[in-house]
Design an enzyme around this catalytic site. Structure first.
Site, PDB file in Angstrom:
ATOM      1  N   ARG A 133     -10.130  -0.249  -8.708  1.00 47.35           N
ATOM      2  CA  ARG A 133     -11.341  -0.049  -7.922  1.00 47.35           C
ATOM      3  C   ARG A 133     -12.495   0.522  -8.727  1.00 47.35           C
ATOM      4  O   ARG A 133     -13.635   0.549  -8.260  1.00 47.35           O
ATOM      5  CB  ARG A 133     -11.018   0.881  -6.741  1.00 47.35           C
ATOM      6  CG  ARG A 133     -12.068   0.878  -5.650  1.00 47.35           C
ATOM      7  CD  ARG A 133     -11.622   1.638  -4.430  1.00 47.35           C
ATOM      8  NE  ARG A 133     -11.727   3.084  -4.575  1.00 47.35           N
ATOM      9  CZ  ARG A 133     -11.486   3.945  -3.595  1.00 47.35           C
ATOM     10  NH1 ARG A 133     -11.088   3.498  -2.412  1.00 47.35           N
ATOM     11  NH2 ARG A 133     -11.612   5.241  -3.786  1.00 47.35           N
TER      12      ARG A 133
ATOM     13  N   ASP B  34     -14.046  -0.380  -0.005  1.00 42.81           N
ATOM     14  CA  ASP B  34     -13.723  -0.376   1.419  1.00 42.81           C
ATOM     15  C   ASP B  34     -14.908  -0.859   2.257  1.00 42.81           C
ATOM     16  O   ASP B  34     -15.526  -0.105   3.018  1.00 42.81           O
ATOM     17  CB  ASP B  34     -13.297   1.026   1.847  1.00 42.81           C
ATOM     18  CG  ASP B  34     -12.007   1.469   1.176  1.00 42.81           C
ATOM     19  OD1 ASP B  34     -11.258   0.590   0.699  1.00 42.81           O
ATOM     20  OD2 ASP B  34     -11.747   2.678   1.122  1.00 42.81           O
TER      21      ASP B  34
ATOM     22  N   GLU C 128     -11.793   6.489  -9.267  1.00 41.30           N
ATOM     23  CA  GLU C 128     -13.133   6.910  -9.719  1.00 41.30           C
ATOM     24  C   GLU C 128     -13.110   8.147 -10.630  1.00 41.30           C
ATOM     25  O   GLU C 128     -13.944   8.182 -11.554  1.00 41.30           O
ATOM     26  CB  GLU C 128     -14.032   7.173  -8.503  1.00 41.30           C
ATOM     27  CG  GLU C 128     -14.359   5.953  -7.686  1.00 41.30           C
ATOM     28  CD  GLU C 128     -13.202   5.533  -6.773  1.00 41.30           C
ATOM     29  OE1 GLU C 128     -13.127   4.352  -6.422  1.00 41.30           O
ATOM     30  OE2 GLU C 128     -12.354   6.388  -6.454  1.00 41.30           O
TER      31      GLU C 128
ATOM     32  N   ASP D  44       0.851  -1.179   0.000  1.00 41.19           N
ATOM     33  CA  ASP D  44       0.000   0.000   0.000  1.00 41.19           C
ATOM     34  C   ASP D  44       0.894   1.239   0.000  1.00 41.19           C
ATOM     35  O   ASP D  44       2.106   1.159  -0.203  1.00 41.19           O
ATOM     36  CB  ASP D  44      -0.947  -0.037   1.205  1.00 41.19           C
ATOM     37  CG  ASP D  44      -2.297   0.620   0.932  1.00 41.19           C
ATOM     38  OD1 ASP D  44      -2.285   1.736   0.378  1.00 41.19           O
ATOM     39  OD2 ASP D  44      -3.338   0.037   1.267  1.00 41.19           O
TER      40      ASP D  44
ATOM     41  N   HIS E  69      -7.346  -8.407   3.026  1.00 35.28           N
ATOM     42  CA  HIS E  69      -6.789  -7.047   3.071  1.00 35.28           C
ATOM     43  C   HIS E  69      -7.621  -6.219   4.037  1.00 35.28           C
ATOM     44  O   HIS E  69      -8.856  -6.314   4.029  1.00 35.28           O
ATOM     45  CB  HIS E  69      -6.811  -6.410   1.684  1.00 35.28           C
ATOM     46  CG  HIS E  69      -6.291  -5.009   1.643  1.00 35.28           C
ATOM     47  ND1 HIS E  69      -4.946  -4.714   1.784  1.00 35.28           N
ATOM     48  CD2 HIS E  69      -6.922  -3.814   1.499  1.00 35.28           C
ATOM     49  CE1 HIS E  69      -4.778  -3.406   1.698  1.00 35.28           C
ATOM     50  NE2 HIS E  69      -5.961  -2.836   1.540  1.00 35.28           N
TER      51      HIS E  69
ATOM     52  N   ASP F 150      -5.539   2.530  -7.293  1.00 40.00           N
ATOM     53  CA  ASP F 150      -6.524   2.901  -6.284  1.00 40.00           C
ATOM     54  C   ASP F 150      -7.037   4.312  -6.521  1.00 40.00           C
ATOM     55  O   ASP F 150      -6.376   5.124  -7.176  1.00 40.00           O
ATOM     56  CB  ASP F 150      -5.898   2.804  -4.890  1.00 40.00           C
ATOM     57  CG  ASP F 150      -6.937   2.689  -3.789  1.00 40.00           C
ATOM     58  OD1 ASP F 150      -8.120   2.451  -4.104  1.00 40.00           O
ATOM     59  OD2 ASP F 150      -6.568   2.827  -2.614  1.00 40.00           O
TER      60      ASP F 150
ATOM     61  N   GLU G  57     -11.506   9.552  -6.911  1.00 40.95           N
ATOM     62  CA  GLU G  57     -12.198   9.691  -5.632  1.00 40.95           C
ATOM     63  C   GLU G  57     -12.768  11.091  -5.446  1.00 40.95           C
ATOM     64  O   GLU G  57     -13.886  11.250  -4.958  1.00 40.95           O
ATOM     65  CB  GLU G  57     -11.259   9.330  -4.482  1.00 40.95           C
ATOM     66  CG  GLU G  57     -11.953   9.410  -3.137  1.00 40.95           C
ATOM     67  CD  GLU G  57     -11.236   8.639  -2.062  1.00 40.95           C
ATOM     68  OE1 GLU G  57     -10.724   9.291  -1.136  1.00 40.95           O
ATOM     69  OE2 GLU G  57     -11.193   7.395  -2.125  1.00 40.95           O
TER      70      GLU G  57
END
Length: 796
Positions: free
Chosen positions: A453, A470, A405, A289, A529, A402, A407
């Protein structure tokens, strides 16, 4: 309104039906090569068949021009013979088994397949409150699926859903908006409709209970494809032929991952892998990560280089892990913080999205003040790809994308090819494309691993492996996971999976963790995870939980040949790994909303344990076949419902009678796996006259191995007749595949009496029979380039 349309749109009030489309009429039409063009008083319709089961319709309002760009569709229209039948009040356009019917006045368009009505436009195109709409009539009873990743219940009818990719931190049993907002709907009446347009909007699945499906958007194409099929396998296969099939990932994708948020240093990562080795728990990859590029969660995103203090020798670390059979996967994000080491470079090279004046658009979000890589700008694509290429040369084997989108994606932000709202839903899609294209260009023989994601219709063709975000580390979080994965499998994203054990919250619940991992054996990717406050790795759990997790992981590896064959079937036919029970019984309305049990491939029935402290389960066994308990050998009749006691060491799993299940010998990682030696389980049932199965084999790494002939398809068949079970083994080796001699341990289940004789190629063969387990074991030496026939003669 014509009578047959009223029959199709049952339960709609007559005055309402009569009023629809009253202001729209057909003015003219032209039957052109490959498509039909219809001019109405408010625009033009282009109707184009892609195949005998897919029809595309585009409406171009007066004053607009046709935009041919699709982010989703890759299929080229097939040369089909079409027929136009013209009557005074109607046009009928036929392409193979698809029929498009157009009523001239008032304008109405409807679709049918093999004489069966599918769907019809209601008012067609309209503008309302700044949005553009396309609406359709629904049957009163049909169940609806699709719209991307959501937690709503399996039948999604009754919801109005935003088409805007957005993370939902800590969700549990219900989430209307998540990371994949796909403009795609499937119906229990065996058709799909895909709205081929990227800008944000809404998908209304009859939220007002007026039997209306509506697509709403801020702008863009008024294009949709109607997709038909003769079965769910056929229907989803047609959709994936339209939008592209998933390439085979590297075989290590199907192993166990060590992952958490996150490993802070090389020493910590080495310690974790040492524990896996000490506990003899198989593992194939370790995921880093965001601490690989910075000591803190905030302020460092965008560095995209190893932190030299905590990772002083990254190449040696990666090489050492590889020597142990463990691949290294790194997280990357598309945000470049103004405090990161790459900010000035990003500004100087103009790789960031901008404001309307052309300056880098900066804004605050959780991780800091940031800019966003403009994934739609060629120089930015080159810059980002060079980051990946450099890390790959250091030995990195896979990528975790990650926050894609993205985000946080302000509406005022501008990309090279459009605004944030026009391109938001295809940002992750194009990010995956960047990596896939880079591999095709510079590493054409390698398969990328791309964990992401967020995506869009067709993202599967770039090798995207999605996960469900998540999710809360609770039983409610677990309960939503089968539905999400089943829905996404229908929509082409067959590798949808969850953070095993749950991600969000410091909830130490050993029963929850165990049941989630037991479920994970039968989901596409096995990847525990979580936030680091409670360990996600089985090696750090208390002894009983660790032992149960180890058993689940070992079973996962034993199933590698079966699971890898499912990946091949997905690649070739678009078949999902996880399949709703209505795949087996498409007309059984009782199954339309079932998500608490599912089919794993064609031959497993899986019932996850989703309630704390559950002691028993009510299991429905799909009709047409009997089912055998994978653990006890108990047989259950198809079409029945049974209440079963639950065991702590496994979830209920059953095998279809007449199925072949290939299984691996125990291995420490997928690199040790070989199809030269494997177990082949056959689940005999006197009610099954013929059975079949297969095992796909290649080197697990070469891109398009099957297409290049560097693969083998081992095919198995059974015939039960006159108290004799005949089993055939045949290898279809590709021209570039190195043929192998194999050792197969054939285990035939449900053999109640000791066989009188076992023959191989007509000659007697030694065997063993377990009277307690009713299992027959036959060691078979299978020479390369030979087919084998075994005969098991049972007492009358």
């Amino acid at each position: 309104m014509k009578k047959n349309l009223i029959a199709i749109v049952a339960l709609l009030a007559t005055p309402f039906v009569a009023a629809q489309n009253a202001g729209r009429t057909v003015l003219s039409y032209v039957d052109k090569a490959g498509h039909l063009e219809i001019v109405t008083n408010d625009g033009r319709y282009l109707i184009q068949p892609y195949s005998g089961k897919i029809i595309e319709t585009t409406f171009i309002p007066n004053g607009e021009t046709f935009n041919s760009e699709s982010h989703a569709v890759v299929l080229q229209p097939a040369p089909l013979k079409t027929k136009l039948k013209v009557t005074p009040g109607k046009l009928e356009y036929t392409a193979a088994d698809m029929l498009v019917s157009i009523t001239r006045s008032p304008f109405q368009i409807s679709y049918a397949y093999k004489g069966k009505p599918l769907i019809s436009e209601k008012n067609g195109y309209a503008k309302k409150d700044g949005a553009e709409l396309l609406d359709f009539n629904l049957d009163a009873s049909e169940a609806l699926y699709g719209a991307g990743a959501r937690a709503l219940g399996m039948n999604r009818r009754g919801n109005r859903l935003p088409l805007y990719n957005k993370a939902h931190y800590g969700y549990e049993e219900r989430s209307q908006q998540m990371n994949f907002a796909m403009p795609l709907v499937f119906s229990s009446r065996m058709y799909g409709i895909h709205f081929d347009n990227a800008p944000i909007g809404y998908l209304d699945l009859d939220s007002k209970h007026e039997n209306v499906l509506a697509y709403e958007t801020i702008s863009g194409r008024k294009t949709y494809q109607v997709i038909a099929g003769d079965s769910w396998e056929d229907l989803v296969g047609n959709y994936t032929s339209l939008t592209g099939r998933q390439p085979l990932p590297p075989r290590w994708t199907f192993g166990n991952f060590a992952s958490r948020f996150g490993y802070h240093s090389e020493a910590e990562a080495r310690s974790i892998l040492d524990k896996f080795q000490a506990e003899q728990i198989p593992v194939d990859a370790i995921i880093f990560d965001l601490y690989w590029f910075g000591k803190d969660i905030k302020g460092t995103m965008g560095n995209l280089e190893f932190d030299q203090d905590n990772f002083p020798q990254p190449q040696k670390m990666i090489a050492d892990f590889a020597a142990r059979g463990v691949k290294t996967v790194l997280i990357t994000e598309p945000f470049i913080l103004t405090t990161s080491g790459k900010w000035q470079e990003a500004v100087q090279k103009n790789i960031l999205a901008t404001d309307k004046s052309g300056q880098p658009f900066t804004y605050d979000f959780y991780f800091g003040n940031t800019g966003l890589i403009d994934i739609f700008n060629p120089p930015a694509q080159d810059w980002f790809w060079n980051i990946y290429k450099d890390l790959k040369r250091q030995g990195v084997a896979g990528w975790w994308g990650d926050l894609g989108e993205p985000e946080v994606h302000p509406a005022a932000l501008q990309h090279k090819t459009g605004s944030a709202d026009q391109l938001h839903n295809v940002y992750g899609h194009n990010w995956a494309k960047l990596i896939a294209d880079g591999y095709r260009k510079e590493f054409p023989n390698e398969r990328p691993f791309i964990l992401m994601r967020s995506g869009y219709s067709g993202s599967q063709r770039y090798g995207m492996i999605p996960w469900s975000g998540d999710v809360n580390r609770t039983w409610g979080g677990l309960r939503s996971q089968p539905e999400i994965a089943l829905q996404m499998g229908l929509q082409g994203m067959a590798y949808m999976h969850s953070d095993l054990g749950g991600f969000a919250g410091a909830n130490l619940d050993d029963e929850l963790y165990t049941r989630w991992l037991q479920y994970g054996v039968f989901q596409p990717v096995f990847r525990p995870h979580a936030q680091e406050e409670v360990a996600s790795e089985p090696v750090l759990r208390e002894p009983k939980t660790r032992a149960l997790a180890k058993a689940a992981i070992e079973l996962r590896y034993r199933l590698l040949p079966y699971n890898y064959t499912l990946a091949f079937e997905n690649n070739q036919r678009g078949l999902p790994f996880m399949r709703p029970l209505f795949y087996a019984e498409p007309h059984n309305e009782k199954l339309f909303a079932v998500a608490d049990s599912y089919l794993w491939g064609n031959d497993f029935l899986v019932y996850p344990v989703l309630q704390a402290g559950a002691q028993q389960a009510s299991v429905y066994f799909p009709a047409k076949n009997n089912w055998v308990d994978f653990y006890s050998g108990q047989k259950y009749q198809g079409g029945s419902t049974q209440t079963l006691a639950l065991a702590g060491d496994h979830i209920p799993v059953f095998v279809r009678a007449g199925a072949f299940i290939p299984m691996s010998k125990p291995v420490r990682n997928t690199g040790e796996y070989s199809a030269k030696e494997f177990d082949l389980h056959y689940y005999h049932d006197a009610a099954v006259g013929r059975g079949q199965g297969q095992l796909y084999d290649d080197d697990g790494a070469t891109a398009q191995a099957y297409e290049q002939g560097a693969a083998s398809l081992l095919q198995f068949g059974s015939v039960w007749k006159n108290n004799t079970l005949s089993i055939s083994l045949q290898a279809r080796d590709g021209k570039a595949y190195r043929a192998q001699n194999r050792k197969v341990s054939l285990i035939v289940h449900n053999v109640a009496a000791r066989p009188q004789q076992v023959l191989l190629q007509g000659k007697p063969l030694e065997f063993s029979w377990d009277a307690d387990r009713h299992a027959l074991t036959i060691p078979v030496s299978w020479g390369k380039r030979t087919g084998l026939r075994l005969q098991v003669k049972l007492p009358a």
